[in-house]
Design an enzyme around this catalytic site. Structure first.
Site, short mmCIF file in Angstrom:
data_model
loop_
_atom_site.label_atom_id
_atom_site.label_comp_id
_atom_site.label_asym_id
_atom_site.label_seq_id
_atom_site.Cartn_x
_atom_site.Cartn_y
_atom_site.Cartn_z
N GLY A 27 -2.05 9.32 -9.44
CA GLY A 27 -2.40 9.94 -8.16
C GLY A 27 -1.24 9.93 -7.17
O GLY A 27 -0.07 10.09 -7.53
N ILE A 28 -1.60 9.73 -5.91
CA ILE A 28 -0.59 9.74 -4.83
C ILE A 28 0.44 8.63 -5.04
O ILE A 28 1.63 8.82 -4.80
CB ILE A 28 -1.29 9.59 -3.46
CG1 ILE A 28 -2.08 10.86 -3.13
CG2 ILE A 28 -0.29 9.28 -2.36
CD1 ILE A 28 -2.90 10.78 -1.85
N ASP A 73 -4.38 -7.10 -9.15
CA ASP A 73 -5.59 -6.66 -8.45
C ASP A 73 -5.38 -7.05 -7.00
O ASP A 73 -5.36 -8.25 -6.67
CB ASP A 73 -6.81 -7.37 -9.05
CG ASP A 73 -8.11 -6.99 -8.34
OD1 ASP A 73 -8.04 -6.44 -7.21
OD2 ASP A 73 -9.18 -7.26 -8.90
N VAL A 74 -5.21 -6.07 -6.12
CA VAL A 74 -4.82 -6.38 -4.73
C VAL A 74 -5.91 -7.13 -3.95
O VAL A 74 -5.64 -7.67 -2.89
CB VAL A 74 -4.39 -5.12 -3.95
CG1 VAL A 74 -3.13 -4.51 -4.55
CG2 VAL A 74 -5.52 -4.10 -3.83
N TYR A 170 -14.72 2.78 4.22
CA TYR A 170 -13.42 3.46 4.05
C TYR A 170 -12.86 3.83 5.43
O TYR A 170 -11.69 3.55 5.73
CB TYR A 170 -13.64 4.72 3.19
CG TYR A 170 -12.37 5.46 2.79
CD1 TYR A 170 -11.52 4.93 1.83
CD2 TYR A 170 -12.05 6.69 3.35
CE1 TYR A 170 -10.38 5.61 1.44
CE2 TYR A 170 -10.92 7.38 2.97
CZ TYR A 170 -10.08 6.84 2.01
OH TYR A 170 -8.94 7.52 1.63
N LYS A 174 -9.40 2.11 6.81
CA LYS A 174 -8.20 2.92 7.11
C LYS A 174 -7.85 2.83 8.58
O LYS A 174 -6.66 2.77 8.93
CB LYS A 174 -8.42 4.37 6.67
CG LYS A 174 -8.63 4.54 5.16
CD LYS A 174 -7.45 4.01 4.36
CE LYS A 174 -7.53 4.39 2.88
NZ LYS A 174 -6.39 3.91 2.09
N THR A 205 -5.08 15.05 -5.78
CA THR A 205 -4.96 14.00 -6.81
C THR A 205 -6.17 13.10 -6.65
O THR A 205 -6.87 13.15 -5.65
CB THR A 205 -3.72 13.10 -6.58
OG1 THR A 205 -3.77 12.60 -5.26
CG2 THR A 205 -2.42 13.81 -6.84
P1 NDP Z 1 -6.65 7.50 -7.17
O1 NDP Z 1 -8.09 7.20 -7.33
O2 NDP Z 1 -6.01 8.54 -8.00
O3 NDP Z 1 -5.80 6.15 -7.40
C1 NDP Z 1 -6.17 4.96 -6.81
C2 NDP Z 1 -5.09 3.95 -7.11
O4 NDP Z 1 -5.42 2.70 -6.49
C3 NDP Z 1 -4.92 3.67 -8.60
O5 NDP Z 1 -3.56 3.58 -8.89
C4 NDP Z 1 -5.61 2.33 -8.77
O6 NDP Z 1 -5.05 1.54 -9.80
C5 NDP Z 1 -5.31 1.67 -7.45
N1 NDP Z 1 -6.26 0.61 -7.17
C6 NDP Z 1 -7.57 0.72 -6.82
N2 NDP Z 1 -8.12 -0.49 -6.68
C7 NDP Z 1 -7.14 -1.40 -6.96
C8 NDP Z 1 -7.08 -2.82 -6.98
N3 NDP Z 1 -8.15 -3.57 -6.70
N4 NDP Z 1 -5.90 -3.42 -7.29
C9 NDP Z 1 -4.82 -2.67 -7.59
N5 NDP Z 1 -4.80 -1.33 -7.59
C10 NDP Z 1 -5.96 -0.71 -7.28
O7 NDP Z 1 -6.47 7.77 -5.62
P2 NDP Z 1 -5.43 8.63 -4.79
O8 NDP Z 1 -4.12 8.69 -5.47
O9 NDP Z 1 -6.07 9.88 -4.38
O10 NDP Z 1 -5.33 7.73 -3.47
C11 NDP Z 1 -4.25 6.85 -3.25
C12 NDP Z 1 -4.28 6.39 -1.79
O11 NDP Z 1 -4.25 7.56 -0.95
C13 NDP Z 1 -5.57 5.64 -1.42
O12 NDP Z 1 -5.24 4.57 -0.54
C14 NDP Z 1 -6.41 6.68 -0.70
O13 NDP Z 1 -7.27 6.12 0.24
C15 NDP Z 1 -5.31 7.50 -0.03
N6 NDP Z 1 -5.76 8.85 0.32
C16 NDP Z 1 -6.01 9.81 -0.64
C17 NDP Z 1 -6.38 11.09 -0.27
C18 NDP Z 1 -6.61 12.19 -1.26
O14 NDP Z 1 -6.96 13.30 -0.84
N7 NDP Z 1 -6.40 11.97 -2.54
C19 NDP Z 1 -6.57 11.44 1.13
C20 NDP Z 1 -6.30 10.38 2.05
C21 NDP Z 1 -5.90 9.14 1.65
P3 NDP Z 1 -5.84 1.30 -11.21
O15 NDP Z 1 -5.64 2.60 -11.98
O16 NDP Z 1 -5.13 0.18 -11.83
O17 NDP Z 1 -7.28 1.05 -10.86
#
Ligand code: NDP
Length: 263
Positions: A27-28, A73-74, A170, A174, A205
């Site tokens: 993702g991002i 795991d954060v 959420y 944020k 993403t």
């Molecule tokens: P995804 O669902 O694609 O990815 C989420 C990521 O967070 C994964 O890499 C996942 O890792 C990681 N993650 C989740 N929980 C944990 C944890 N407990 N410990 C470690 N890693 C963790 O999300 P996006 O890429 O879309 O979002 C990324 C960020 O951008 C987020 O903070 C989201 O709030 C923010 N955002 C996204 C938007 C969008 O439109 N997509 C809009 C606004 C903000 P793992 O695979 O290991 O679980």
């Protein structure tokens, strides 16, 4: 003091810089890891899904730096402490911390179970995850005495509340990170550590993968730039915030939403 740039030569150059990106496996987060790598940074990816991290590392190989992944795991402070120690053992020091890992929810507040499990799941990841990482990396940045850049990925949802999508933990997380970012900018400035946030709108993403036509039409109808944002555009903003060009920016919340929040 971090010396100001005197020309645009190398103003966005991150060669020799080491970065941590939480959730950098997809993702991002992956787009940010990739953007940082393309301007010369070495990148440590911290996440839970290590298989996905291996794929991500394979894609970064093309950029010729040092890239590693670490289980983390954060939500777990002890786990964060161990992962950060492991990163430092491999990379020596960290100059850039990108707190990107996050989860969302669709559960309305009053529909949550009696233990408020969904509330704590989101707050523990999105807010406390950032706090855990900032504590562990921030202390090491302070002690290394070379400054640093902390970039927190928040959301438009930390600024506005969308009427038809209930996600109060959420929203609260944020918004909390936005103000935590400002607090860190004030507290850590004396160590030459900058803290800024990026608040994306709708990015193509993760949370919004495979959007329905209806969703895309809705976004298009609401924002002047009539498309979803791309991960690399968030990555470019992260590169700027990490770079020498942004040495005078701290405590800012950078909204990247195609103008969505204007209407
Ligand atoms: P995804 O669902 O694609 O990815 C989420 C990521 O967070 C994964 O890499 C996942 O890792 C990681 N993650 C989740 N929980 C944990 C944890 N407990 N410990 C470690 N890693 C963790 O999300 P996006 O890429 O879309 O979002 C990324 C960020 O951008 C987020 O903070 C989201 O709030 C923010 N955002 C996204 C938007 C969008 O439109 N997509 C809009 C606004 C903000 P793992 O695979 O290991 O679980």
């Amino acid at each position: 003091m971090i010396e100001p740039i005197t020309s645009m030569k190398n103003a966005f150059d991150l060669r020799g810089q080491n970065a941590i990106v939480t959730g950098g496996n997809r993702g991002i987060g992956f787009a940010i890891a990739s953007a940082l790598a393309q301007v010369g940074a070495n990148v440590a990816i911290l996440c839970r899904d290590t298989k996905k991290a291996e794929e991500a590392l394979g894609e970064l190989e093309a950029y010729g730096g040092q890239y590693e992944s670490f289980y983390c795991d954060v939500t777990d402070l002890a786990g964060v402490r161990k992962a950060v120690a492991d990163v430092y053992a491999v990379f020596g020091e960290i100059h850039i911390l990108v707190n990107n890992a996050g989860v969302s929810t669709r559960t309305a507040f009053l529909d949550m179970d009696e233990n408020l499990s969904e509330w704590y799941r989101v707050i523990n990841t999105d807010l406390n995850g950032v706090v855990h990482m900032t504590y562990e990396v921030g202390k090491r940045m302070r002690d290394a005495d070379k400054g640093g850049s902390i970039i927190n990925i928040t959301s438009l949802s930390g600024i506005v509340v969308h009427r038809d999508s209930p996600r109060s933990p959420y929203n609260a997380s944020k918004a909390g990170i936005n103000h935590f970012t400002r607090a860190m900018a004030v507290e850590l400035g004396k160590y030459n550590i900058r803290a800024n946030a990026i608040a994306p709108g709708y990015i193509r993403t993760g949370f919004t993968a495979n959007p329905t036509e209806e969703f895309v039409r809705f976004v298009q109808s609401q924002q002047p730039m009539d498309r979803l944002g791309e991960g690399i555009e968030v990555g470019a903003l992260a590169v700027f915030l990490a770079s020498p060009a942004a040495a005078h920016l701290t405590g800012t919340i950078q909204v990247i939403d195609g103008g969505f929040s204007l209407s």
